[in-house]
Design an enzyme around this catalytic site. Structure first.
Site, PDB file in Angstrom:
ATOM      1  N   CYS A 117      56.311  58.830  35.898  1.00 34.78           N
ATOM      2  CA  CYS A 117      56.013  57.644  34.521  1.00 34.78           C
ATOM      3  C   CYS A 117      55.528  56.325  35.187  1.00 34.78           C
ATOM      4  CB  CYS A 117      57.603  57.544  34.672  1.00 34.78           C
ATOM      5  SG  CYS A 117      58.327  57.268  35.695  1.00 34.78           S
ATOM      6  N   CYS A 150      56.899  55.481  38.998  1.00 39.94           N
ATOM      7  CA  CYS A 150      55.541  55.970  39.872  1.00 39.94           C
ATOM      8  C   CYS A 150      55.065  55.527  41.124  1.00 39.94           C
ATOM      9  CB  CYS A 150      55.645  57.677  40.147  1.00 39.94           C
ATOM     10  SG  CYS A 150      56.630  58.311  39.338  1.00 39.94           S
ATOM     11  N   ASP A 201      21.119  32.506  28.387  1.00 40.15           N
ATOM     12  CA  ASP A 201      19.574  32.115  29.575  1.00 40.15           C
ATOM     13  C   ASP A 201      18.404  31.953  27.816  1.00 40.15           C
ATOM     14  OD1 ASP A 201      17.838  31.778  30.896  1.00 40.15           O
ATOM     15  OD2 ASP A 201      17.550  33.778  30.889  1.00 40.15           O
ATOM     16  N   ASP A 247      19.601  37.592  32.573  1.00 40.55           N
ATOM     17  CA  ASP A 247      18.872  38.880  32.634  1.00 40.55           C
ATOM     18  C   ASP A 247      18.812  38.608  34.431  1.00 40.55           C
ATOM     19  OD1 ASP A 247      17.100  36.774  33.053  1.00 40.55           O
ATOM     20  OD2 ASP A 247      15.601  37.660  31.633  1.00 40.55           O
ATOM     21  N   ASP A 299      19.368  34.570  37.664  1.00 40.10           N
ATOM     22  CA  ASP A 299      21.304  34.304  36.555  1.00 40.10           C
ATOM     23  C   ASP A 299      21.675  34.248  37.313  1.00 40.10           C
ATOM     24  OD1 ASP A 299      19.332  32.585  34.524  1.00 40.10           O
ATOM     25  OD2 ASP A 299      19.367  35.497  33.744  1.00 40.10           O
TER      26      ASP A 299
END
Length: 768
Positions: free
Chosen positions: A27, A30, A452, A651, A655
């Protein structure tokens, strides 16, 4: 001493990471136990357990600690580390077989417990069976013998069907911790031990508290909890469907040319620089570059883009995509673990194993949760025993057992990872790689998005958009002459003219006496005619009357287009307009972002006029023009300082600083050479629609996580007080442990089913 210390800093630690499978997790608590044990070990920097996938991702310093030492730490914590599956079909099948075996074992345990529970429940309420009370009255020897038989059968249920709870509890106790197994084990054992005493020594109870054993509680609770675990195990197996799909699309074999002959070999044996032949309809086995032939390739499984991509010599192809109609040869550039698909699979797996901030909080809560419940159940016992109505001891036992059982934190542990796993997988199916749970959670809060311009909103390369010719000339004739001359120019605008002629199916002819004046224009002779291309200044210097052309050029400039003037044989002939074309679906994507409540900004190094023109065309709110690449990150920070949660879409290369500075960076990449490093989310195809899809998936996933957590927490907050008996003084309601067991199993199954509902979600912007 100082010197030694300084020296130590110079040695860079050898940071490695390892992913291990885990066995024995019961569970949510743990998760905390394992992470705590690992982080206490010197040399381990990070440990992240994914409860839903039963794996742990560990970052460590290999100079200080070895993988075998790490396995030992996990073993000492009471769990076992196993080899995680590698990315192959065989290991997936093996894993599925193990999951199935686990499910079948749990179901066998359930059937045994269920079968014994039926007579147990019926005999608990003898008034339900006509004539049973007359046949064996409550105090009779017959009744006691029946109870003993029930006891023997229930013992089988406790120690076979319930065995995993005891082994789990023992493992936790060795580390002085408690987990779900502890709660269940203590609960059913309390009911079981009480039942033994009530069966063998009924006379020790006071007359008004006639002893009745709870055999039904022990067997029914075990049956229900085991059924819950089985359902959970089945549903957990489904969450990694996306990975299965991705692994399933890999090609199995490749046709390689070696020593002049064709050989069909398993795809694992392809080497870099091998020449591979691909026939129509076949899968491309690995990544590479086309060396001969041409075809169109369906790349939808990687990019989500439905239109096949045209490939000819020099183009990149991606492994696992499907060749359509042509035959071609390509040179393998990336094989095995380095192919784009293998990278995608690895990224998706890592992301599914990562945690969202919300989950870290849940893990911390789960660690304190079990000890708190143990204390509450003892308080409930003491309260009933000291102040409760008769039969006090029985009421006290019921409230103890019910509180322990209803509070199982399974549902809490599953709430976040199951949804994240499905959500991130959903992204991968749509060509969107989400880097981590963190990114997914932050993406949901975004309220401003910076796009952009070049290469994101637009195609990123100039294209010929308009041709206006003077009265004595004809479109195609001018275009053919101009393109034949421009074919010899290096200028980017020249390329747009040549490309325009190709699209109009015009064949170019040789040009002579070519002279180029940088920044002004080019002149030469084509088919015996004197052609001039360039600025108005360049043309008028050569004696051309350019007034008419200037009037036309002035129409294009405010639209953000660049005019090119053309004269033939000294006469003004035409104006071409060249512009960076907007991608087909940019406008629609931006409209969708607006509908999602986002403020949209466009950022560009271009001049204001061009930028404003494009912004108007696509419907962007705010324009940041004439921004140098190094200032892009600064613009992102400016918005953040105004309290915005900012996403940046770019892209890649220039950037990168802005992508890193934004709360979420989305890189628009072309399949293979994605600038993945700086971005939190990578859109494999080049469309802004992917941004819409990414935002929508993150919102849907976080909505799902919140529903799950609300369900899991709400269930415990309501269930525990009822189990402790809060309602009894007012309504005479005391929950039976059986109902508690059912509710607990139901809560886990609900959470996992809700997460799997995401698999059928249709995100906005995705191709149907």
């Amino acid at each position: 001493m100082l010197h030694a210390h300084h020296h130590k800093n110079e040695v860079s630690p050898s940071i490695s990471s390892v992913r291990l499978g885990l066995k024995g997790m019961g569970c949510a608590s743990c998760v905390a136990t394992i992470e705590k044990a690992l982080l206490a070990q010197q040399g381990i920097h990070t440990a992240s357990v994914n409860f839903a996938a039963s794996t742990v991702e560990i970052g460590f310093d290999s100079d200080i600690v070895s993988v075998s030492a790490i396995r030992q730490v996990i073993k000492e914590a009471g769990y076992s580390a196993v080899e995680p599956r590698d990315d192959s079909e065989e290991s997936l099948q093996k894993e599925e077989a193990e999951k199935l075996a686990e499910y079948q074992t749990l179901m066998k345990k359930f059937w045994l417990a269920g079968a014994i529970s039926i007579p147990n429940v019926l005999l608990m309420y003898p008034q339900l069976i006509p004539g049973l009370n007359e046949f064996m009255p409550p105090e009779s020897l017959e009744r006691q013998i029946v109870w003993m038989i029930q006891g023997v059968l229930t013992t089988f249920v406790l120690f076979w069907s319930g065995s995993q709870f005891f082994t789990g509890m023992w493992a936790a106790l060795k580390h002085r911790s408690a987990n779900m197994h502890t709660l269940i084990s203590v609960g059913v054992s309390a009911a079981y031990l009480y039942s033994i005493v009530a069966t063998l020594f009924p006379h020790i109870f006071p007359k008004e508290a006639a002893a009745e054993p709870f055999w039904d509680v022990t067997s029914v609770v075990i049956a229900l909890v085991v059924l819950g675990l089985a359902m959970e195990s089945k549903a957990k197996g489904k969450t990694s469907e996306a990975i299965k799909k991705l692994i399933g699309i890999q090609a199995k074999t490749a046709r390689v040319i070696r020593g002049g002959t064709q050989k069909e070999i398993p795809v694992e044996e392809v080497l870099v620089d091998d020449i591979v032949l691909v026939r129509p309809g076949e899968k491309i086995p690995v990544d590479g570059i086309v060396t001969e032939g041409a075809s169109s390739v369906d790349e939808s499984m990687i990019t989500g883009e439905p239109i096949p991509a045209e490939k000819s010599v020099g183009d990149e192809v991606i492994g696992a995509t499907i060749n359509k109609n042509g035959t071609f040869y390509f040179r393998a550039t990336k094989v095995g673990k380095d192919t784009a698909l293998a990278n995608i699979i690895r990224l998706v797996q890592q992301a599914q194993g990562s945690k969202a901030p919300i989950q870290r909080i849940v893990d911390q809560v789960a660690a304190f949760f079990v000890p708190t419940v143990m204390i509450l159940s003892l308080l409930a016992f003491m309260g009933w025993y000291n102040f409760g109505p008769e039969p006090r001891f029985i009421f006290a036992i019921i409230s103890l057992v019910t509180t322990l059982i209803i509070a199982c934190p399974c549902a809490l542990g599953l709430a976040t990872p199951t949804s994240l796993t499905v959500g991130i997988g959903k992204g991968a199916e749509n060509g969107i790689l989400i880097r981590s749970g963190d990114a997914l959670q932050t993406a949901e809060k975004i309220n401003a998005i910076i796009l952009d311009k070049t290469g994101t909103i637009t195609e990123g390369k100039p294209a010929l958009t308009d041709i206006t010719v003077m009265p004595d000339f004809e479109d195609n004739e001018v275009l053919k002459l101009a393109a034949s001359l421009e074919a010899l120019s290096e200028h980017p605008l020249a390329e747009a003219v040549v490309e325009g002629a190709k699209q109009a199916d015009l064949s170019l002819v040789p040009a002579h006496d070519v002279k180029a004046v940088t920044g002004h224009g080019i002149s030469g002779t084509v088919e015996g005619r004197n052609v001039l291309i360039g600025t108005s200044k360049f043309l008028s210097e050569q004696g051309v009357a350019v007034d008419g052309l200037i009037d036309i050029a002035e129409i294009y400039t405010p639209k953000g287009k660049t005019p090119i003037l053309i004269a033939i044989d000294g006469k003004a002939a035409a104006v071409f307009a060249v512009a960076d074309k907007v991608k087909a679906d940019s406008k629609e994507a931006i409209a969708q972002l607006h509908r999602m409540g986002l403020e949209v900004f466009m950022i560009t190094g271009d001049n204001k006029v061009t930028a404003e023109a494009i912004a108007k065309e696509v419907g962007v709110d705010h324009v940041l023009a004439e921004v140098l690449p190094e200032q892009k990150a600064h613009e992102v920070q400016k918005l953040q300082s105004r309290g915005k949660v900012v996403a940046m879409v770019g892209d890649g290369i220039n950037d990168a600083p802005a992508l890193a500075a934004a709360d979420i960076g989305l890189a628009i990449g072309s399949g293979t050479d994605v600038a993945i490093e700086a971005a939190d989310i990578t859109l494999i195809k080049g469309s802004l629609k992917g941004v819409v899809t990414a935002m929508d998936i993150s919102r849907a996933t976080m909505r799902n996580v919140k529903q799950n957590l609300l369900g899991a927490f709400g269930y415990n907050v309501l269930g525990i007080p009822v189990a402790m008996g809060v309602l009894y003084p007012f309504f005479g309601i005391l929950l039976s442990p059986i109902i508690a067991g059912g509710a607990m199993a139901f809560s886990s199954v609900t959470v996992v089913s809700n997460a799997n509902r995401l698999r059928f979600y249709k995100p906005k912007g995705a191709k149907s």
